[in-house]
Design an enzyme around this catalytic site. Structure first.
Site, mmCIF file in Angstrom:
data_model
loop_
_atom_site.group_PDB
_atom_site.id
_atom_site.type_symbol
_atom_site.label_atom_id
_atom_site.label_comp_id
_atom_site.label_asym_id
_atom_site.label_seq_id
_atom_site.Cartn_x
_atom_site.Cartn_y
_atom_site.Cartn_z
ATOM 1 C CE LYS A 246 -3.741 -1.992 2.844
ATOM 2 N NZ LYS A 246 -4.871 -1.848 1.923
ATOM 3 N NE ARG A 320 -10.964 -9.400 -2.592
ATOM 4 C CZ ARG A 320 -11.237 -8.388 -3.404
ATOM 5 N NH1 ARG A 320 -11.478 -8.616 -4.690
ATOM 6 N NH2 ARG A 320 -11.271 -7.150 -2.955
#
Length: 472
Positions: A246, A320
């Site tokens: 990130k 996920r």
């Protein structure tokens, strides 16, 4: 804070200060003074008249939000003074919305000050509420709402705790404390279990961390259970993004990526404390997504517990992958499930799509989604349905595996993440499952309504409300 219901006239109750909820200045005894300071009987309006020892707090309508916000603002105003007790009269609006009055007070009182070097003296506030008739219904609402607010604040504490002090083993220890406190069953498994049982999707995400991933399974099994519900939470105790690192600004606040798991842990605590007639299994994938020589990589192909293969195209779409294996575990280990709900701060796209304060609700059953949105509204949380469609389903197709962990389009990212999870819901459970993307409201870096800076405990209140509704 202590709240007492008293069958007395407000003038006969002793307290340091009086709180007056007002939505119209016309019949107010202090109308002239309030108008002179430009006080408006609106949401968010709160003022202290120190000389007369009164706090006036405005509300626009007899709704959960208006009453809860007013209640929180009144408590915050008292906290800024040296007063330790307050009294108020339950008018018809407050009595009708007693749940929001109580929850607003407890949620508004919350502060996370654990890491302040200069400790403030914690003041114990007492609220005396004057009622004409102290009914069992009011007493029961007070007891239930206090438990729910305490559960929300538990989630807030967990989410706000920084990553050096909150990693998978810590999350597992907190789960054990919850199990002990509520006398429910718990099972915690480590990476050997994940590997042995083919949970390679979850295992891969935590591979580069020095902290071992933990699979947490809490079980509440009352004798009179009317439904069986599984709650699955994303417990990313920290998310650096992995090798798809990130940007620095986006890495700040990633301690909040465990919000789904914290909501699940706090929800089962509240459900057990309230004694709801619902069998609940709370499953959390507690993982830290870091970088290192053993990190999983873009281009890897992972095999999940159900045998499906996943092409990794971005290691920052890790939540996920954890949920995929946890959902499979739930369906393999727990029989005769009535409902499966998963919770995750899954996508920034959901925040872009519906804003910071609203959760996205996804699944295959329109009826169940509608019920979830309705329960969220009744509990004082914002939620909206996001529908799957065949065209976005095609966007996560992989040429070399069964599915990609991100879509080939930048649009509809919240929905494509939900569609990805749908690949790990077995056919017989398709219409029993809902995915809640709580990325927006779970953590906001400014105070809003009765929520403080930081964690809000999103998901806890609407989960309790939804399960109460399903058990009817």
């Amino acid at each position: 804070m202590k709240i007492n219901l008293i069958e007395k006239n407000i003038n006969d109750i002793k307290a340091d200060i009086e709180i007056i909820f007002i939505n119209d200045l016309d019949n107010c005894a202090d109308k002239e003074v309030l108008e002179s300071i430009d006080f408006k009987a609106k949401d968010e309006a709160c003022t202290l008249l120190a000389e007369s020892k009164k706090i006036y707090v405005g509300y626009e309508e007899a709704s959960y939000d208006s009453i809860a916000i007013a209640s929180a603002n009144a408590v915050r105003k008292i906290a800024s003074t040296k007063y330790e007790s307050a009294k108020l009269t339950l008018n018809s609006d407050l009595e009708e919305n007693f749940k929001s009055l109580v929850e607003g007070a407890f949620l508004g009182e919350y502060k996370f000050t654990k890491y302040k070097s200069k400790k403030e003296e914690k003041k114990k506030l007492t609220l005396e509420m004057a009622v004409n008739n102290k009914t069992n219904e009011l007493e029961n609402i007070l007891k239930e709402s206090k438990t729910i607010a305490k559960a929300v604040n538990k989630a807030r504490d967990m989410v706000n705790t920084p990553p050096q002090d909150f990693y998978p083993a810590v999350m597992a220890d907190i789960a054990k404390d919850i199990a002990k406190d509520t006398n429910i069953e718990i099972k915690v498994e480590g990476e050997k279990y994940l590997k042995k049982n083919g949970m390679n999707s979850m295992l891969s995400v935590g591979r580069a961390s020095i902290h071992e991933s933990k699979l947490i399974h809490l079980s509440y099994k009352p004798k009179d259970a009317k439904v069986k519900v599984v709650l699955v939470g994303k417990g990313l105790t920290y998310d650096s993004g992995g090798l798809s690192l990130k940007p620095a600004d986006f890495m700040v606040t990633m301690k909040s990526d465990k919000s789904g798991g914290c909501a699940v842990l706090s929800s089962i605590w509240a459900i057990a404390k309230l004694g709801l007639p619902v069998e609940v299994h709370a499953i959390v994938g507690a993982v830290e997504n870091m970088i290192g020589g053993d990190a999983y990589k873009p281009d890897d192909v992972l095999t999940a517990k159900n045998g499906k293969t996943i092409e990794v195209r971005n290691t920052d779409a890790e939540g996920r992958l954890v949920l995929a294996d946890c959902l499979c575990y739930a369906q393999d280990e727990i029989k005769d499930i009535d409902y499966i709900f998963d919770y995750a701060t899954l996508t920034g796209a959901c925040v872009v799509g519906v804003g910071q304060y609203t959760s996205g609700v996804m699944g295959n059953s329109d009826e169940l989604k509608c019920k979830a949105v309705s329960s969220a509204k009744a509990a004082g949380e914002y939620a909206t349905s996001l529908d799957f469609n065949r065209y976005l389903r095609k966007s996560i197709k992989s040429e070399i595996a069964d599915v990609c962990n991100i879509a080939n389009t930048r649009y509809g990212g919240a929905i494509t993440a939900g569609i990805f999870l749908d690949n790990f819901i077995y056919e017989e459970n398709k219409n029993k499952w809902i995915h809640f993307d709580i990325a927006g409201p779970a953590f906001v870096e400014k105070q809003w309504g009765y929520n403080p800076h930081g964690a809000s405990g999103a998901g806890v209140r609407f989960t309790v409300e939804l399960l109460k509704d399903l058990a009817k």
